[in-house]
Structures are given as structure tokens and as C-alpha cells.
Design a protein around this motif. Structure first.
Motif, mmCIF file in Angstrom:
data_model
loop_
_atom_site.group_PDB
_atom_site.id
_atom_site.type_symbol
_atom_site.label_atom_id
_atom_site.label_comp_id
_atom_site.label_asym_id
_atom_site.label_seq_id
_atom_site.Cartn_x
_atom_site.Cartn_y
_atom_site.Cartn_z
ATOM 1 N N LEU A 138 0.844 -1.189 0.000
ATOM 2 C CA LEU A 138 0.000 0.000 0.000
ATOM 3 C C LEU A 138 0.879 1.238 0.000
ATOM 4 C CD1 LEU A 138 -2.684 -1.150 2.577
ATOM 5 C CD2 LEU A 138 -2.919 -1.035 0.096
ATOM 6 N N GLN A 139 0.288 2.362 -0.372
ATOM 7 C CA GLN A 139 1.003 3.633 -0.352
ATOM 8 C C GLN A 139 1.426 3.930 1.085
ATOM 9 O OE1 GLN A 139 1.876 5.750 -2.947
ATOM 10 N NE2 GLN A 139 1.276 3.970 -4.163
ATOM 11 N N GLY A 140 2.688 4.321 1.242
ATOM 12 C CA GLY A 140 3.249 4.517 2.575
ATOM 13 C C GLY A 140 2.689 5.725 3.292
ATOM 14 N N GLU A 141 2.438 5.544 4.564
ATOM 15 C CA GLU A 141 2.075 6.653 5.445
ATOM 16 C C GLU A 141 3.186 6.786 6.478
ATOM 17 O OE1 GLU A 141 -1.871 5.791 6.852
ATOM 18 O OE2 GLU A 141 -2.772 6.232 4.933
ATOM 19 N N ASP A 142 3.231 5.907 7.465
ATOM 20 C CA ASP A 142 4.299 5.923 8.458
ATOM 21 C C ASP A 142 5.227 4.734 8.279
ATOM 22 O OD1 ASP A 142 3.234 8.202 9.570
ATOM 23 O OD2 ASP A 142 2.091 7.143 11.108
ATOM 24 N N MET A 143 4.647 3.598 7.994
ATOM 25 C CA MET A 143 5.441 2.382 7.857
ATOM 26 C C MET A 143 4.958 1.594 6.651
ATOM 27 S SD MET A 143 3.945 0.160 10.970
ATOM 28 C CE MET A 143 2.290 0.480 11.530
ATOM 29 N N GLN A 144 5.725 0.589 6.306
ATOM 30 C CA GLN A 144 5.387 -0.263 5.178
ATOM 31 C C GLN A 144 4.155 -1.101 5.533
ATOM 32 O OE1 GLN A 144 7.024 -0.174 2.312
ATOM 33 N NE2 GLN A 144 6.061 -1.880 1.269
ATOM 34 N N GLN A 145 3.102 -1.035 4.690
ATOM 35 C CA GLN A 145 1.897 -1.828 4.904
ATOM 36 C C GLN A 145 1.547 -2.536 3.604
ATOM 37 O OE1 GLN A 145 -0.764 1.291 6.474
ATOM 38 N NE2 GLN A 145 -0.855 0.047 8.342
ATOM 39 N N PHE A 146 0.894 -3.686 3.754
ATOM 40 C CA PHE A 146 0.462 -4.389 2.559
ATOM 41 C C PHE A 146 -0.970 -4.853 2.723
ATOM 42 C CE2 PHE A 146 2.028 -7.891 5.122
ATOM 43 C CZ PHE A 146 1.167 -8.931 4.833
ATOM 44 N N SER A 156 -2.414 1.580 -5.390
ATOM 45 C CA SER A 156 -2.501 3.045 -5.327
ATOM 46 C C SER A 156 -3.220 3.529 -4.069
ATOM 47 C CB SER A 156 -3.222 3.583 -6.562
ATOM 48 O OG SER A 156 -4.598 3.250 -6.502
ATOM 49 N N LYS A 157 -3.699 2.621 -3.250
ATOM 50 C CA LYS A 157 -4.501 2.982 -2.070
ATOM 51 C C LYS A 157 -3.638 3.094 -0.820
ATOM 52 C CE LYS A 157 -8.299 2.994 -4.339
ATOM 53 N NZ LYS A 157 -8.950 4.248 -4.598
ATOM 54 N N LYS A 158 -4.114 3.899 0.117
ATOM 55 C CA LYS A 158 -3.522 3.988 1.452
ATOM 56 C C LYS A 158 -4.366 3.137 2.391
ATOM 57 C CE LYS A 158 -1.756 8.654 0.902
ATOM 58 N NZ LYS A 158 -1.776 10.014 1.426
ATOM 59 N N ALA A 159 -3.760 2.628 3.433
ATOM 60 C CA ALA A 159 -4.465 1.769 4.380
ATOM 61 C C ALA A 159 -5.654 2.492 5.001
ATOM 62 C CB ALA A 159 -3.516 1.273 5.465
ATOM 63 N N THR A 160 -5.516 3.769 5.303
ATOM 64 C CA THR A 160 -6.613 4.522 5.933
ATOM 65 C C THR A 160 -7.813 4.666 5.005
ATOM 66 O OG1 THR A 160 -5.563 6.588 5.243
ATOM 67 C CG2 THR A 160 -5.123 5.820 7.494
ATOM 68 N N GLU A 161 -7.575 4.622 3.691
ATOM 69 C CA GLU A 161 -8.674 4.757 2.722
ATOM 70 C C GLU A 161 -9.543 3.513 2.647
ATOM 71 O OE1 GLU A 161 -6.503 7.600 -0.627
ATOM 72 O OE2 GLU A 161 -6.610 5.450 -0.939
ATOM 73 N N ILE A 162 -8.957 2.354 2.899
ATOM 74 C CA ILE A 162 -9.683 1.105 2.648
ATOM 75 C C ILE A 162 -10.042 0.331 3.911
ATOM 76 C CG2 ILE A 162 -8.827 0.819 0.309
ATOM 77 C CD1 ILE A 162 -6.728 -1.102 1.395
ATOM 78 N N LEU A 163 -9.706 0.839 5.080
ATOM 79 C CA LEU A 163 -10.014 0.120 6.322
ATOM 80 C C LEU A 163 -11.462 0.293 6.766
ATOM 81 C CD1 LEU A 163 -6.760 0.512 8.427
ATOM 82 C CD2 LEU A 163 -7.688 -1.551 7.378
ATOM 83 N N THR A 164 -12.114 1.365 6.368
ATOM 84 C CA THR A 164 -13.500 1.598 6.779
ATOM 85 C C THR A 164 -14.460 0.867 5.843
ATOM 86 O OG1 THR A 164 -13.742 3.563 5.407
ATOM 87 C CG2 THR A 164 -12.906 3.904 7.652
ATOM 88 N N VAL A 165 -15.681 0.690 6.285
ATOM 89 C CA VAL A 165 -16.702 0.049 5.449
ATOM 90 C C VAL A 165 -16.948 0.887 4.200
ATOM 91 C CG1 VAL A 165 -19.112 -0.658 5.343
ATOM 92 C CG2 VAL A 165 -17.779 -1.096 7.413
ATOM 93 N N GLU A 166 -17.027 2.194 4.374
ATOM 94 C CA GLU A 166 -17.246 3.075 3.224
ATOM 95 C C GLU A 166 -16.091 2.967 2.240
ATOM 96 O OE1 GLU A 166 -17.376 4.346 6.439
ATOM 97 O OE2 GLU A 166 -19.539 4.254 6.612
ATOM 98 N N GLY A 167 -14.867 2.857 2.762
ATOM 99 C CA GLY A 167 -13.697 2.720 1.907
ATOM 100 C C GLY A 167 -13.733 1.433 1.103
ATOM 101 N N LYS A 168 -14.168 0.353 1.737
ATOM 102 C CA LYS A 168 -14.280 -0.933 1.033
ATOM 103 C C LYS A 168 -15.365 -0.873 -0.041
ATOM 104 C CE LYS A 168 -12.556 -3.899 4.729
ATOM 105 N NZ LYS A 168 -12.328 -3.049 5.883
ATOM 106 N N LYS A 169 -16.481 -0.208 0.264
ATOM 107 C CA LYS A 169 -17.544 -0.064 -0.740
ATOM 108 C C LYS A 169 -17.064 0.751 -1.932
ATOM 109 C CE LYS A 169 -21.488 -0.560 2.376
ATOM 110 N NZ LYS A 169 -22.642 0.112 2.980
ATOM 111 N N LYS A 170 -16.326 1.815 -1.649
ATOM 112 C CA LYS A 170 -15.785 2.647 -2.728
ATOM 113 C C LYS A 170 -14.792 1.844 -3.564
ATOM 114 C CE LYS A 170 -13.365 6.915 -3.701
ATOM 115 N NZ LYS A 170 -12.456 7.930 -3.185
ATOM 116 N N LEU A 171 -13.942 1.067 -2.895
ATOM 117 C CA LEU A 171 -12.981 0.225 -3.604
ATOM 118 C C LEU A 171 -13.704 -0.799 -4.479
ATOM 119 C CD1 LEU A 171 -10.059 -0.652 -4.122
ATOM 120 C CD2 LEU A 171 -10.240 -2.122 -2.096
ATOM 121 N N SER A 172 -14.770 -1.369 -3.961
ATOM 122 C CA SER A 172 -15.559 -2.330 -4.728
ATOM 123 C C SER A 172 -16.109 -1.688 -6.000
ATOM 124 C CB SER A 172 -16.701 -2.857 -3.860
ATOM 125 O OG SER A 172 -17.540 -3.689 -4.594
ATOM 126 N N THR A 173 -16.631 -0.485 -5.883
ATOM 127 C CA THR A 173 -17.147 0.243 -7.053
ATOM 128 C C THR A 173 -16.037 0.518 -8.058
ATOM 129 O OG1 THR A 173 -18.821 1.272 -5.651
ATOM 130 C CG2 THR A 173 -18.383 2.324 -7.774
#
Length: 173
Positions: free
Chosen positions: A83-91, A126-143
Motif C-alpha cells: 500500500l502507499q506509505g504513510e508511516d510504515m510499510q503496509q500491505f 494506489s490505495k492507502k491503508a486509511t482509505e480502505i479500512l473503513t466500510v465506506e472505503g471498502k464499498k468505494k474500492l468495490s465500485t
């Protein structure tokens, strides 16, 4: 003078014989008109409620109670992206299943699977972890995934008919 007495009584307040039966005739006409209106209303109501059933009875049974077609699903292999880095490496590690229109769409997607995976890897990475951790973020990602997959694989080619994406596993570390 005996003949003049009945004429005097008639002039005093009694009505002639021709006018007396008019009151019962009016009542009879009103009752008959009410009965006709009542019967017409009942007939119209019966036609309205039973007529629509008669129209549907002309159609074959298959058209009346056509069962919904079973949905067609296509499971994709696991995606693991940084995922796009914020503070640390995330996948992100995600499994998903696509809901498609029919088996022909499944075959079309299998034929073009390298392009499907490329589009989804670029989108997911291209996503950040904070964008896809919420339910709304997952719905947006699905779309967004549906939009990416529905793009034609060749110029002027057919658009794959993908209606939904279901996440079967979604892990962010």
C-alpha cells in the motif's frame, strides 16, 4: 244537487284520481335507478378485479412465474500488494469474487486475466491503508474495481458485464 256535492269536495282539497298514483311511481323509479346503479357498480368491480386475472391467464405459466436466473460468480486468485506509505510499510492481501452476467462473461474474463490482474494490482497498490479500512472505503474500492473490470480489453471491444465484487478475505498489515 246531489251531483254538486262531490265536485265541491274535490275542489276543497282532494286531488283528482289521475294525480294520486304519481307518488308511488316516483318511489318505484328511484328504487329501480338505485338498483341499476348498484348492479353496474358491482359489474364494474367484478370486471376490474377478475378481468386482470383473465388477462394474465392467457399468458403461459412460464411467463407468469419466471424464476430469477441463478447468479454467476467468478473467484479471483489472491492479490497481495504494498500500500502507499504513510508511516510504515503496509500491505494488503485480498481475495475477491466477481458477480458476472453469464458464463460467457466468465470465459471472456479468463481469456483476458492478465489484463484483469494488472488493472486490479495497479488500483489496489494506489490505495492507502486509511482509505480502505473503513466500510465506506471498502464499498468505494468495490465500485472502483467494477469500473476497472468493465472497461473493454480491446478498442471497440465488448464491455464485460460485472455487477458486483465480494471480498472474501481482506487483510491489511
Amino acid at each position: 244537487m246531489a251531483t254538486s256535492a262531490p265536485k265541491a269536495a274535490n275542489k276543497a282539497g282532494a286531488k283528482p284520481d289521475s294525480e294520486q298514483p304519481a307518488a308511488p311511481k316516483k318511489k318505484l323509479i328511484i328504487i329501480a335507478a338505485a338498483a341499476v346503479l348498484l348492479l353496474a357498480g358491482a359489474g364494474g368491480g367484478a370486471w376490474f378485479f377478475l378481468g386482470s386475472k383473465a388477462q394474465h391467464a392467457d399468458k403461459p405459466a412460464k411467463e407468469q412465474h419466471k424464476p430469477a436466473a441463478a447468479p454467476v460468480f467468478m473467484a479471483l486468485e489472491t492479490f497481495t500488494v504494498n500500500l502507499q506509505g504513510e508511516d510504515m510499510q503496509q500491505f494488503l492481501q485480498v481475495n475477491m469474487t466477481l458477480q458476472v452476467a453469464d458464463e460467457a462473461t466468465v470465459e471472456h474474463l479468463k481469456t483476458n486475466m492478465p489484463q484483469v490482474r494488472n488493472r486490479l494490482l495497479l488500483l489496489l497498490s494506489s490505495k492507502k491503508a486509511t482509505e480502505i479500512l473503513t466500510v465506506e472505503g471498502k464499498k468505494k474500492l468495490s465500485t472502483e474495481i467494477v469500473e476497472q473490470i468493465q472497461q473493454p480489453f480491446t478498442p471497440n471491444g465488448p464491455k464485460p458485464e460485472v455487477s458486483d465484487v465480494f471480498f472474501t478475505s481482506f487483510v491489511v498489515q
